[in-house]
Scaffold this active site. Structure first.
Site, PDB file in Angstrom:
ATOM      1  N   ASP A 188     -50.486 -67.669 -18.767  1.00 24.22           N
ATOM      2  CA  ASP A 188     -51.028 -67.912 -20.010  1.00 24.22           C
ATOM      3  C   ASP A 188     -51.758 -67.062 -21.069  1.00 24.22           C
ATOM      4  OD1 ASP A 188     -49.876 -71.063 -19.598  1.00 24.22           O
ATOM      5  OD2 ASP A 188     -52.257 -71.466 -18.824  1.00 24.22           O
ATOM      6  N   ASP A 240     -45.540 -74.151 -22.830  1.00 24.44           N
ATOM      7  CA  ASP A 240     -46.508 -75.172 -22.689  1.00 24.44           C
ATOM      8  C   ASP A 240     -46.339 -75.764 -24.193  1.00 24.44           C
ATOM      9  OD1 ASP A 240     -47.257 -74.921 -20.503  1.00 24.44           O
ATOM     10  OD2 ASP A 240     -49.641 -73.833 -21.689  1.00 24.44           O
TER      11      ASP A 240
END
Length: 156
Positions: free
Chosen positions: A115, A131
């Site tokens: 991330d 995402d």
């Protein structure tokens, strides 16, 4: 046939973009940790997430891999067999499938997901391109369901 080919290319493109950006994050962002993008708004922050959104189910990799794979098979079925002629639903399924596969690749190969996007103006988890694809795809899918409800005539 063109419908199937287009869907495959679109999903592959999203997965490719996701994986290239994650490789960049590992090579460039990981050594520095944080890069301000827009001061006080957005920064790029390297984070390895062993769970799903908000680190839920952290450390439950086998469950996440199996559950994600099953969900993606259902989404693929919906995309290839049920969304023909419905562009909004097709776009939604492409986004969900591409993003889901992108994160599944990380989870299978590395046991964690890379991330890197951190919104500073609100308390939110660090997230990635995959995402975003999944969230936008789900939002479009919900919109399509709601629109279908309005289009379907009600029987008295």
């Amino acid at each position: 046939m063109a419908f199937v080919v287009f869907n495959l290319i679109a999903v592959a493109a999203l997965v490719g973009i996701d994986q290239v950006v994650k490789l960049w994050a590992v090579d460039v962002l990981q050594p520095v940790g944080i890069l301000p993008l827009i001061p006080h708004v957005v920064e790029l922050r390297f984070v390895l997430n062993q769970g799903m959104a908000f680190s839920l189910l952290s450390g439950k990799q086998l469950f996440l891999i199996v559950a994600t794979s099953a969900a993606l098979l259902l989404v693929a079925y919906q995309l290839f067999f049920r969304s023909r002629g419905n562009r909004l639903q097709q776009a939604a399924m492409i986004l969900v499938l591409g993003g889901g596969i992108g994160n599944l690749i990380d989870r299978v190969l590395n046991g964690e997901v890379v991330d890197y996007i951190n919104l500073l103006f609100m308390r939110f988890a660090v997230f990635n391109f995959a995402d975003i694809c999944v969230c936008v795809g789900v939002a479009l899918w919900v919109l399509e369901i709601l629109l279908e409800e309005f289009r379907t005539p009600k029987e008295p």
